[in-house]
Write an enzyme that holds these catalytic residues in place. Sequence first.
Site, short mmCIF file in Angstrom:
data_model
loop_
_atom_site.label_atom_id
_atom_site.label_comp_id
_atom_site.label_asym_id
_atom_site.label_seq_id
_atom_site.Cartn_x
_atom_site.Cartn_y
_atom_site.Cartn_z
N HIS A 1 0.82 -1.20 0.00
CA HIS A 1 0.00 0.00 0.00
C HIS A 1 0.86 1.25 0.00
CE1 HIS A 1 1.05 -0.78 4.19
NE2 HIS A 1 0.81 0.49 4.46
N HIS B 1 -14.19 0.45 15.77
CA HIS B 1 -15.00 0.33 16.99
C HIS B 1 -16.10 1.38 17.11
CE1 HIS B 1 -12.95 3.86 18.68
NE2 HIS B 1 -11.86 3.36 18.10
N THR C 1 -6.21 -4.74 15.75
CA THR C 1 -5.79 -3.47 16.34
C THR C 1 -6.76 -3.01 17.44
OG1 THR C 1 -6.99 -2.17 14.70
CG2 THR C 1 -4.75 -2.79 14.16
N GLU D 1 -2.19 -5.30 18.40
CA GLU D 1 -1.36 -4.09 18.44
C GLU D 1 -2.24 -2.92 18.86
OE1 GLU D 1 -1.14 -2.40 13.95
OE2 GLU D 1 -0.16 -4.34 14.24
N LEU E 1 -3.30 3.51 18.45
CA LEU E 1 -2.77 4.85 18.63
C LEU E 1 -1.66 4.81 19.66
CD1 LEU E 1 -6.18 6.78 18.82
CD2 LEU E 1 -4.66 6.60 16.84
#
Length: 576
Positions: free
Chosen positions: A193, A403, A445, A483, A486
Site C-alpha cells: 500500500h 469500533h 488493532t 497491536e 494509537l
Amino acid sequence: MAMSLSHQIGAISGTALSIETGGVSGEAPSSSTVSALWGAPSTTTTNLRVSVQRTGAEVDQVSVTPPLSPVRGGVRTDLSVAAQALMSAPMITEEDAQDKEYVMGGQDKKGVPVYVMMPLDSVTWNHRVNRKKAMKASLEALKSAGVEGIMMDVWWGLVEGENPGQYNWGGYSELLEMAKKQGLKVQAVMSFHQCGGNVGDSCTIPLPKWAVEEINKDPDLAYTDQWGRRNHEYISLGCDTLPVLKGRSPIQCYSDFMRAFKDNFEHLLGDTIVEIQVGMGPAGELRYPSYPEQNGTWRFPGIGAFQCYDKYMINSLKAAAEAIGKPEWGHTGPTDAGQYNNWPEDTNFFKKGGGGWSSQYGEFFLSWYSQMLLDHGERILQSAKGIFDNNSTKISIKVAGIHWHYGTRSHAPELTAGYYNTRNRDGYLPIAQMLARHGAIFNFTCIEMRDHEQPQDALCAPEKLVKQVALATREARVPLAGENALPRYDEYAHEQILQASALDTDDESEMCAFTYLRMNPDLFQPDNWRRFVGFVKKMREGKDVERCWEQVEREAEHFVHVTRPLVQEAAVALMH
C-alpha cells in the site's frame, strides 16, 4: 567533518524521508527531501474521552465530487519535550547483564512476546538504513528492555519502485542484519500500500512508479466511491487477477515480490524473520479504504463510504446480481448510504428501523461486498503459503479495529470497510475461518482502548469488539495477535493491553504476540521508558502471574538506571 551520533539518528522518526548523496567516509552526506507528510496532532489521534459534533445531518444528500487536492503538507510536531539532551551512550557492560536479566527473562513459552514497530521511513529512497548508527543505538535499547523483536514495513514502492520485476533490497538487508546481531526477531510486513494519508503516517511512499503510470492510464485501477473520488492507497481488488500492471495481475505482482523477498532472505527466515505479515489493503489491513483521512475526506467518527464504483468492481456486482436473477441490483452500489461523515441514523441505508442494510437488497450487496474482500485475502494467502510453506516463518494478516458506532444495529463503519458485522451477524468469524484454512495469524488493532474513553454518543465499544474477535478466533482455532491503534505510554493503556492479551475466553489461551506502536522519541522519554520496561516484563510473565504495577516498576528501577545513558542518547538522537 563526521556527523554526530545525534544527527546520524535524526531521521529515524519524525523527519522527512530523504535521499542521501555523497557518502565519502568521514564526510557528512548531503540530503534532499523527497516527500514528507507532517501534520499537527489531531484531536482524533488520542482515544481519551472526547466530545464529537455530528456533521452532515441531512439524510443522504449526494455531494458534488470534490477535486483531488495535492498531498497535504505541514510542519513537524514539536518533539522537544520528548527528551532533554543528556549524554553520549556507553555500551552496557557484562557486569550490567545480571541487572537486566530479569527483564530479558528465560526464553520460555509463557506470556506474550512484545514487538515494537519501526519508523515508517526506516529505509531511505537511496536504499540505506535511515541514520544507521542511531538505529543501532535504538535497537540496543529495545533489546535491553526484553523486547522480543521488531516489526518493519518492506515497502513495495521502494523495493520495486523503478521497474517491474527489478528489486532493490538495499537498506532492508542492513536493517535485518542489525536486528540479527542484536538477537531481535523480525515481523516483516509486505507493504503493498501507499504510505501517507492514514493515522500516524509520517512520510509519503507511493506505489511503484510504473504501477502509478498504469493507474494514470486506467483510473479504474484505483478504488472509487459513488462520487467518482479515486483512492490511490492500494490497487482495487476488483482487478486482482487481470493483467493490468504491464502484463501482470496485481496478485502476480504481490506473489513475485514475496518470492523475491524469500529468495533474498531465505537464510534469515525462521530464525531472525519469524513472521511475514501480508498487506492486503490500505494501511496494510484487510479492508477497503472507506475512511480516508487524506485531504480531510473523512473525520472520526464518520461512517465512511463504500468503495465499489470502479468499473472492475461494478462488473463483478453485475455478474453477481444476474446470477441470482436480480440484474437491476447490479448497476450500482447503495445510493442512500450517506456520506463519509454522516452517522448511521442520518442515512436511509444504515438507520436502525427499516434501513436498507437489513433488506433483501442490502443482504445481497453486503454479502457480495464482504465476499470480494474475503476472496482477495484468500488469493494472497494462498500465494503466501505456497511461497513460505517450507520454513517455520509464520504468516499473518492485519484486520482493522473499527469500533465506532459498534453499538448500533447496522455497524455502518464496519460495513463500508468490508466487514459484514451487524448486531445479528458475526463478520469476523468468516475472516478467522479463512485464516484457519491457511494456518495464518489474525492480527487485530485497538487492543489498548477502553469503551468509556471513547465518545459515548458515537456508541464506540472497542472492548466489546476485541472480545468478539477473540471468540471468533477461538472458534476457528487460529492464533490471535494484537497491536495498539494509537500511541499510548500510560499505565492505564498498558493495563488494558495486558487484560486484552489474556483473552478472557474461558480457556487458557493468550495472544501469540503483541506489537507496540511505535519506536519514537516519546517512547524513550524517561517516565515512558520506565513504564514500558515494566509493561514488557508483565507481558512476558503472562496472565498467571499476579503482581501489581508498583512491584514491577520497583524491580525495573535499577535496570532503568543502568540503561539510562543508552536510552537517553537514543531519545535525543531521535529528535534531530
